[in-house]
Design a protein around this motif. Structure first.
Motif, PDB file in Angstrom:
ATOM      1  N   UNK A  79       7.361   7.021  11.457  1.00  0.00           N
ATOM      2  CA  UNK A  79       7.086   7.914  12.325  1.00  0.00           C
ATOM      3  C   UNK A  79       7.822   9.346  11.949  1.00  0.00           C
ATOM      4  N   UNK A  80       7.041  10.453  12.113  1.00  0.00           N
ATOM      5  CA  UNK A  80       7.695  11.532  11.558  1.00  0.00           C
ATOM      6  C   UNK A  80       7.637  12.709  12.640  1.00  0.00           C
ATOM      7  N   UNK A  81       8.793  13.530  12.885  1.00  0.00           N
ATOM      8  CA  UNK A  81       9.104  14.628  13.583  1.00  0.00           C
ATOM      9  C   UNK A  81       9.233  15.781  12.540  1.00  0.00           C
ATOM     10  N   UNK A  90       6.346  13.710  24.315  1.00  0.00           N
ATOM     11  CA  UNK A  90       6.415  13.165  22.955  1.00  0.00           C
ATOM     12  C   UNK A  90       6.620  11.845  22.789  1.00  0.00           C
ATOM     13  N   UNK A  91       7.886  11.247  23.618  1.00  0.00           N
ATOM     14  CA  UNK A  91       8.325   9.871  23.548  1.00  0.00           C
ATOM     15  C   UNK A  91       6.829   9.145  24.114  1.00  0.00           C
ATOM     16  N   UNK A  92       6.330   9.541  25.148  1.00  0.00           N
ATOM     17  CA  UNK A  92       5.259   8.870  25.800  1.00  0.00           C
ATOM     18  C   UNK A  92       4.063   8.758  24.828  1.00  0.00           C
ATOM     19  N   UNK A  93       3.731   9.691  24.045  1.00  0.00           N
ATOM     20  CA  UNK A  93       2.647   9.560  23.162  1.00  0.00           C
ATOM     21  C   UNK A  93       3.132   8.811  22.027  1.00  0.00           C
ATOM     22  N   UNK A  94       4.279   8.845  21.454  1.00  0.00           N
ATOM     23  CA  UNK A  94       4.736   8.005  20.270  1.00  0.00           C
ATOM     24  C   UNK A  94       4.661   6.697  20.750  1.00  0.00           C
ATOM     25  N   UNK A 132      12.592  21.625  10.054  1.00  0.00           N
ATOM     26  CA  UNK A 132      13.441  20.377  10.511  1.00  0.00           C
ATOM     27  C   UNK A 132      12.593  19.155  10.476  1.00  0.00           C
ATOM     28  N   UNK A 133      12.800  18.336   9.894  1.00  0.00           N
ATOM     29  CA  UNK A 133      12.016  16.813   9.474  1.00  0.00           C
ATOM     30  C   UNK A 133      12.830  15.824   9.919  1.00  0.00           C
ATOM     31  N   UNK A 134      12.226  14.919  10.419  1.00  0.00           N
ATOM     32  CA  UNK A 134      13.124  13.679  10.607  1.00  0.00           C
ATOM     33  C   UNK A 134      12.038  12.325  10.535  1.00  0.00           C
ATOM     34  N   UNK A 135      12.321  11.567   9.649  1.00  0.00           N
ATOM     35  CA  UNK A 135      11.222  10.123   9.431  1.00  0.00           C
ATOM     36  C   UNK A 135      12.134   9.052   9.789  1.00  0.00           C
ATOM     37  N   UNK A 187      11.903   5.328  20.901  1.00  0.00           N
ATOM     38  CA  UNK A 187      11.598   6.272  21.675  1.00  0.00           C
ATOM     39  C   UNK A 187      13.097   6.929  22.027  1.00  0.00           C
ATOM     40  N   UNK A 188      14.030   6.196  22.050  1.00  0.00           N
ATOM     41  CA  UNK A 188      15.485   6.734  22.370  1.00  0.00           C
ATOM     42  C   UNK A 188      16.016   7.385  21.139  1.00  0.00           C
ATOM     43  N   UNK A 189      15.666   6.951  19.944  1.00  0.00           N
ATOM     44  CA  UNK A 189      15.989   7.648  18.552  1.00  0.00           C
ATOM     45  C   UNK A 189      15.327   9.087  18.659  1.00  0.00           C
ATOM     46  N   UNK A 190      13.991   8.943  18.866  1.00  0.00           N
ATOM     47  CA  UNK A 190      13.396  10.436  19.078  1.00  0.00           C
ATOM     48  C   UNK A 190      13.792  11.482  19.763  1.00  0.00           C
ATOM     49  N   UNK A 191      13.899  10.762  20.961  1.00  0.00           N
ATOM     50  CA  UNK A 191      14.700  11.699  22.084  1.00  0.00           C
ATOM     51  C   UNK A 191      15.965  12.232  21.703  1.00  0.00           C
ATOM     52  N   UNK A 192      17.048  11.498  21.056  1.00  0.00           N
ATOM     53  CA  UNK A 192      18.365  12.036  20.476  1.00  0.00           C
ATOM     54  C   UNK A 192      17.971  13.145  19.560  1.00  0.00           C
TER      55      UNK A 192
END
Length: 184
Positions: A66-68, A43-47, A7-10, A24-29
């Motif tokens: 930013x990529x997960x 993860x959100x703290x590090x980002x 799974x990949x999200x950019x 951070x809210x988008x990444x948390x979702x």
């Protein structure tokens, strides 16, 4: 054989202090969608630290990506920006933030130069690995589909130069696979 998709999200965004909470809210979702609730806070703290470094240290254009990436066992996060200077770990105190905080919040981290700037990444090994959600781009084969050839079919000879390729067996859908196996 079970093939896991990645799974990949950019997210491409111009980093500003005001935008970091929204990013951070988008990444948390996305982490919630991937059933990685336990990874949201670190993860959100590090980002947030990495984006803060973009705001403070990258001159000019502060656009970054930013990529997960989630493999079912390891979560890797990267922030790519257009800054040419590679960061250095100048403090071993995570309370001061920056790369020291990223190092404490991750299992591994690193940085590398690119043609357009640099990438800083970190990864976390997830203690309770989960399933990778199926995406439109991931493989969708199931075990019954892989075993859909009749058992009486003659074995194929190994590939020889000039030999025609064997015809693939038609894949059965889930309903057809259940009917073939006698399942209701």
């Amino acid at each position: 054989m079970h093939v896991q998709a990645v799974c990949r999200y950019t997210l491409e965004v111009r980093a500003t202090t005001e935008r970091i909470p929204g990013i951070r809210r988008i990444l948390a979702a996305h982490l919630r969608h991937w059933k990685l609730e336990s990874q949201i806070a670190p993860v959100c703290r590090a980002v947030g630290e990495l984006l803060g470094n973009v705001v403070r240290h990258v001159p000019g254009d502060k656009t970054c990506v930013v990529e997960l990436r989630w493999t079912g066992r390891r979560l890797t996060v990267s922030v790519a920006d257009r800054g040419r200077g590679l960061p250095r770990l100048t403090s071993c105190c995570p309370a001061k933030g920056g790369l020291a905080a990223v190092a404490v919040l991750s299992d591994s981290w690193g940085t590398c130069a690119t043609e357009t700037g640099k990438v800083i990444w970190f990864s976390r090994l997830v203690a309770q690995p989960g399933n990778v959600p199926r995406t439109a781009h991931g493989p969708r084969r199931t075990v019954p589909e892989l075993m859909s050839r009749p058992l009486s079919e003659p074995s194929q000879e190994p590939d020889r130069p000039g030999a025609p390729a064997p015809e693939p067996a038609p894949a059965m859908g889930r309903t057809e696979a259940r009917a073939a196996s006698g399942a209701p």
